[in-house]
Motif scaffolding. Sequence first.
Motif, PDB file in Angstrom:
ATOM      1  N   ALA A  31       0.814  -1.211   0.000  1.00 36.17           N
ATOM      2  CA  ALA A  31       0.000   0.000   0.000  1.00 36.17           C
ATOM      3  C   ALA A  31       0.848   1.262   0.000  1.00 36.17           C
ATOM      4  CB  ALA A  31      -0.922   0.010   1.212  1.00 36.17           C
ATOM      5  N   GLY A  32       2.167   1.091   0.200  1.00 34.72           N
ATOM      6  CA  GLY A  32       3.058   2.238   0.185  1.00 34.72           C
ATOM      7  C   GLY A  32       3.162   2.969   1.504  1.00 34.72           C
ATOM      8  N   VAL A  33       2.643   2.387   2.584  1.00 31.45           N
ATOM      9  CA  VAL A  33       2.683   3.032   3.886  1.00 31.45           C
ATOM     10  C   VAL A  33       4.058   2.889   4.528  1.00 31.45           C
ATOM     11  CG1 VAL A  33       1.643   3.079   6.189  1.00 31.45           C
ATOM     12  CG2 VAL A  33       0.219   2.647   4.181  1.00 31.45           C
ATOM     13  N   ILE A  34       4.701   1.727   4.313  1.00 24.92           N
ATOM     14  CA  ILE A  34       6.050   1.499   4.820  1.00 24.92           C
ATOM     15  C   ILE A  34       6.957   1.162   3.639  1.00 24.92           C
ATOM     16  CG2 ILE A  34       5.338   0.765   7.116  1.00 24.92           C
ATOM     17  CD1 ILE A  34       5.589  -2.114   6.186  1.00 24.92           C
ATOM     18  N   ASN A  35       8.250   1.370   3.821  1.00 26.77           N
ATOM     19  CA  ASN A  35       9.186   1.155   2.719  1.00 26.77           C
ATOM     20  C   ASN A  35       9.435  -0.313   2.420  1.00 26.77           C
ATOM     21  OD1 ASN A  35       9.604   3.890   2.234  1.00 26.77           O
ATOM     22  ND2 ASN A  35      11.203   4.028   3.802  1.00 26.77           N
ATOM     23  N   PHE A  36       9.650  -1.100   3.459  1.00 24.63           N
ATOM     24  CA  PHE A  36       9.959  -2.512   3.196  1.00 24.63           C
ATOM     25  C   PHE A  36       9.594  -3.375   4.393  1.00 24.63           C
ATOM     26  CE2 PHE A  36      12.692  -6.270   3.256  1.00 24.63           C
ATOM     27  CZ  PHE A  36      12.467  -6.764   1.987  1.00 24.63           C
ATOM     28  N   ARG A  37       8.884  -4.459   4.120  1.00 25.23           N
ATOM     29  CA  ARG A  37       8.633  -5.495   5.121  1.00 25.23           C
ATOM     30  C   ARG A  37       8.105  -6.735   4.418  1.00 25.23           C
ATOM     31  NH1 ARG A  37       8.191  -6.308  10.550  1.00 25.23           N
ATOM     32  NH2 ARG A  37       6.785  -7.980  11.190  1.00 25.23           N
ATOM     33  N   ILE A  38       8.685  -7.902   4.743  1.00 25.34           N
ATOM     34  CA  ILE A  38       8.220  -9.173   4.218  1.00 25.34           C
ATOM     35  C   ILE A  38       7.284  -9.799   5.241  1.00 25.34           C
ATOM     36  CG2 ILE A  38       8.912 -11.487   3.490  1.00 25.34           C
ATOM     37  CD1 ILE A  38       9.682  -9.250   1.549  1.00 25.34           C
ATOM     38  N   CYS A  39       6.144 -10.279   4.778  1.00 27.16           N
ATOM     39  CA  CYS A  39       5.185 -10.911   5.677  1.00 27.16           C
ATOM     40  C   CYS A  39       5.823 -12.137   6.323  1.00 27.16           C
ATOM     41  CB  CYS A  39       3.921 -11.321   4.913  1.00 27.16           C
ATOM     42  SG  CYS A  39       2.737 -12.229   5.941  1.00 27.16           S
ATOM     43  N   ASP A  40       5.726 -12.229   7.645  1.00 29.53           N
ATOM     44  CA  ASP A  40       6.289 -13.367   8.364  1.00 29.53           C
ATOM     45  C   ASP A  40       5.221 -14.129   9.139  1.00 29.53           C
ATOM     46  OD1 ASP A  40       5.687 -11.605  10.375  1.00 29.53           O
ATOM     47  OD2 ASP A  40       7.698 -11.567  11.262  1.00 29.53           O
ATOM     48  N   ASN A  41       3.944 -13.952   8.746  1.00 27.65           N
ATOM     49  CA  ASN A  41       2.848 -14.559   9.498  1.00 27.65           C
ATOM     50  C   ASN A  41       1.799 -15.181   8.585  1.00 27.65           C
ATOM     51  OD1 ASN A  41       2.153 -14.947  12.324  1.00 27.65           O
ATOM     52  ND2 ASN A  41       0.316 -13.734  11.925  1.00 27.65           N
ATOM     53  N   ALA A  42       2.213 -15.599   7.372  1.00 28.47           N
ATOM     54  CA  ALA A  42       1.319 -16.263   6.416  1.00 28.47           C
ATOM     55  C   ALA A  42       0.079 -15.430   6.101  1.00 28.47           C
ATOM     56  CB  ALA A  42       0.914 -17.645   6.923  1.00 28.47           C
ATOM     57  N   PHE A  43       0.225 -14.106   6.096  1.00 27.97           N
ATOM     58  CA  PHE A  43      -0.863 -13.172   5.820  1.00 27.97           C
ATOM     59  C   PHE A  43      -2.045 -13.358   6.768  1.00 27.97           C
ATOM     60  CE2 PHE A  43       1.375 -13.215   1.708  1.00 27.97           C
ATOM     61  CZ  PHE A  43       1.664 -11.865   1.629  1.00 27.97           C
ATOM     62  N   ASP A  44      -1.742 -13.775   7.977  1.00 28.25           N
ATOM     63  CA  ASP A  44      -2.758 -13.832   9.026  1.00 28.25           C
ATOM     64  C   ASP A  44      -2.660 -12.528   9.800  1.00 28.25           C
ATOM     65  OD1 ASP A  44      -4.553 -14.376  10.974  1.00 28.25           O
ATOM     66  OD2 ASP A  44      -3.472 -16.052  11.869  1.00 28.25           O
ATOM     67  N   CYS A  45      -3.288 -11.481   9.273  1.00 29.94           N
ATOM     68  CA  CYS A  45      -3.163 -10.141   9.861  1.00 29.94           C
ATOM     69  C   CYS A  45      -3.797 -10.049  11.240  1.00 29.94           C
ATOM     70  CB  CYS A  45      -3.789  -9.105   8.928  1.00 29.94           C
ATOM     71  SG  CYS A  45      -3.016  -9.041   7.289  1.00 29.94           S
ATOM     72  N   ASN A  46      -4.793 -10.890  11.509  1.00 30.79           N
ATOM     73  CA  ASN A  46      -5.491 -10.811  12.783  1.00 30.79           C
ATOM     74  C   ASN A  46      -4.610 -11.176  13.970  1.00 30.79           C
ATOM     75  OD1 ASN A  46      -7.928 -10.008  11.623  1.00 30.79           O
ATOM     76  ND2 ASN A  46      -8.571 -12.119  11.271  1.00 30.79           N
ATOM     77  N   THR A  47      -3.560 -11.977  13.736  1.00 33.83           N
ATOM     78  CA  THR A  47      -2.664 -12.360  14.837  1.00 33.83           C
ATOM     79  C   THR A  47      -1.277 -11.755  14.667  1.00 33.83           C
ATOM     80  OG1 THR A  47      -1.889 -14.392  13.748  1.00 33.83           O
ATOM     81  CG2 THR A  47      -3.883 -14.557  15.088  1.00 33.83           C
ATOM     82  N   CYS A  48      -1.141 -10.781  13.778  1.00 34.55           N
ATOM     83  CA  CYS A  48       0.169 -10.184  13.491  1.00 34.55           C
ATOM     84  C   CYS A  48       0.433  -8.996  14.422  1.00 34.55           C
ATOM     85  CB  CYS A  48       0.234  -9.731  12.034  1.00 34.55           C
ATOM     86  SG  CYS A  48       1.764  -8.883  11.604  1.00 34.55           S
ATOM     87  N   ALA A  49       1.522  -9.076  15.179  1.00 39.18           N
ATOM     88  CA  ALA A  49       1.858  -8.007  16.114  1.00 39.18           C
ATOM     89  C   ALA A  49       2.188  -6.711  15.377  1.00 39.18           C
ATOM     90  CB  ALA A  49       3.041  -8.438  16.986  1.00 39.18           C
ATOM     91  N   PHE A  50       2.841  -6.823  14.221  1.00 32.73           N
ATOM     92  CA  PHE A  50       3.189  -5.627  13.454  1.00 32.73           C
ATOM     93  C   PHE A  50       1.932  -4.940  12.938  1.00 32.73           C
ATOM     94  CE2 PHE A  50       4.072  -3.557   9.378  1.00 32.73           C
ATOM     95  CZ  PHE A  50       5.075  -2.672   9.750  1.00 32.73           C
ATOM     96  N   ASP A  51       0.982  -5.720  12.425  1.00 26.42           N
ATOM     97  CA  ASP A  51      -0.273  -5.159  11.928  1.00 26.42           C
ATOM     98  C   ASP A  51      -1.023  -4.464  13.062  1.00 26.42           C
ATOM     99  OD1 ASP A  51      -2.429  -5.394   9.560  1.00 26.42           O
ATOM    100  OD2 ASP A  51      -3.443  -5.729  11.468  1.00 26.42           O
ATOM    101  N   LYS A  52      -1.058  -5.080  14.211  1.00 26.71           N
ATOM    102  CA  LYS A  52      -1.745  -4.498  15.361  1.00 26.71           C
ATOM    103  C   LYS A  52      -1.117  -3.170  15.773  1.00 26.71           C
ATOM    104  CE  LYS A  52      -3.112  -5.562  20.116  1.00 26.71           C
ATOM    105  NZ  LYS A  52      -3.062  -6.580  21.210  1.00 26.71           N
ATOM    106  N   ALA A  53       0.225  -3.124  15.799  1.00 26.01           N
ATOM    107  CA  ALA A  53       0.921  -1.902  16.190  1.00 26.01           C
ATOM    108  C   ALA A  53       0.697  -0.784  15.176  1.00 26.01           C
ATOM    109  CB  ALA A  53       2.412  -2.184  16.341  1.00 26.01           C
ATOM    110  N   LEU A  54       0.691  -1.138  13.893  1.00 28.18           N
ATOM    111  CA  LEU A  54       0.501  -0.126  12.858  1.00 28.18           C
ATOM    112  C   LEU A  54      -0.917   0.418  12.877  1.00 28.18           C
ATOM    113  CD1 LEU A  54       2.161   1.288  10.726  1.00 28.18           C
ATOM    114  CD2 LEU A  54       1.459  -0.439   9.076  1.00 28.18           C
ATOM    115  N   ARG A  55      -1.880  -0.455  13.084  1.00 34.41           N
ATOM    116  CA  ARG A  55      -3.268  -0.009  13.176  1.00 34.41           C
ATOM    117  C   ARG A  55      -3.454   0.946  14.363  1.00 34.41           C
ATOM    118  NH1 ARG A  55      -7.420  -2.764  10.580  1.00 34.41           N
ATOM    119  NH2 ARG A  55      -6.741  -4.435   9.201  1.00 34.41           N
TER     120      ARG A  55
END
Length: 314
Positions: A31-55
């Motif tokens: 989405a262009g919000v961050i410069n670089f990050r590889i998903c490390d949680n099998a695209f399970d955003c609901n249990t992703c600590a990084f997704d939670k912090a960014l939200r």
Amino acid sequence: MNTLRKKSPVPSKKRVACFNVIEDRCIWMKAGVINFRICDNAFDCNTCAFDKALRKAMRIDPHVDTPTAAPQWVAHLIERYDGANRPCRHALTGRIAAPKICPYNYACHHCPFDQMLDEVDLAADWGRPVCRTVSGFALAADHYYHMGHSWARFEHGGRVRVGLDDFAARLFGHLNTIDLPPLGAEVLQDRVGWTFGRENHRAAVLSPVTGTVLAVNHPVREHPQLVNEDPYGGGWLFILEPDIPKRNLKRLFFGQESVQWLDQESQKLHDLLGPPYQLLAATGASAVRDIYGSVETLRWELLTAMFLHTSCKP
């Protein structure tokens, strides 16, 4: 001395390798919000600590139906996508090819389309994975292996497909029965997850991960020989919803660790068999499909204890 078996086989980086995913960049990067990050949680955003912090940082509340994204987030998406509304995260990650607009501000747990994709994936036939031969046995790429010879394959959204590996399938040979856990049942890592039988013998298998059973492979129940013929394809057993994907990496082998472990297991079998070991090479580079049925001196109880790390009475 066998030092590999004395420590818990945990990958050096706790990144969930997701099977059959071409695009592995985090949706926030897409989405262009961050410069670089590889998903490390099998695209399970609901249990992703990084997704939670960014939200949290962007004031996006996942617990309400009304989107509350910060204005700069909405403005950023509109600018990046030439005035279009924000795209679905499944389009951003490459899960779907067609463009689709997200009406839920990435609160996917409210989205019926997201649920529909999950249902489609549960029934999907991903085909056979790429395999390599290790000491005469097939080792599937992007699969995690448990010391009890079960495998776990993380798929999009963090779900886990489970099965019996090629080593165990060939070792125990032509099975007569497969008893799988019922839908909704919870299975625990390192605890018995299912059983199988051959004639008057039974064997219990340890589950590679902890989770709730979402789907089972009914054809395998009716035709247990599928496990022997195609353990990584049509012979898969059931699908789990794990509690937290990363937590389930504990005590699993992956990548080169899997190769080393399978080499050691093959050597254990070689030492156990002795002179009859040449029978395993009857089909060229691969072991025969029914080792137990080919070597009369093998004891079923010893095989289950040595390789499955369980015991099961007839």
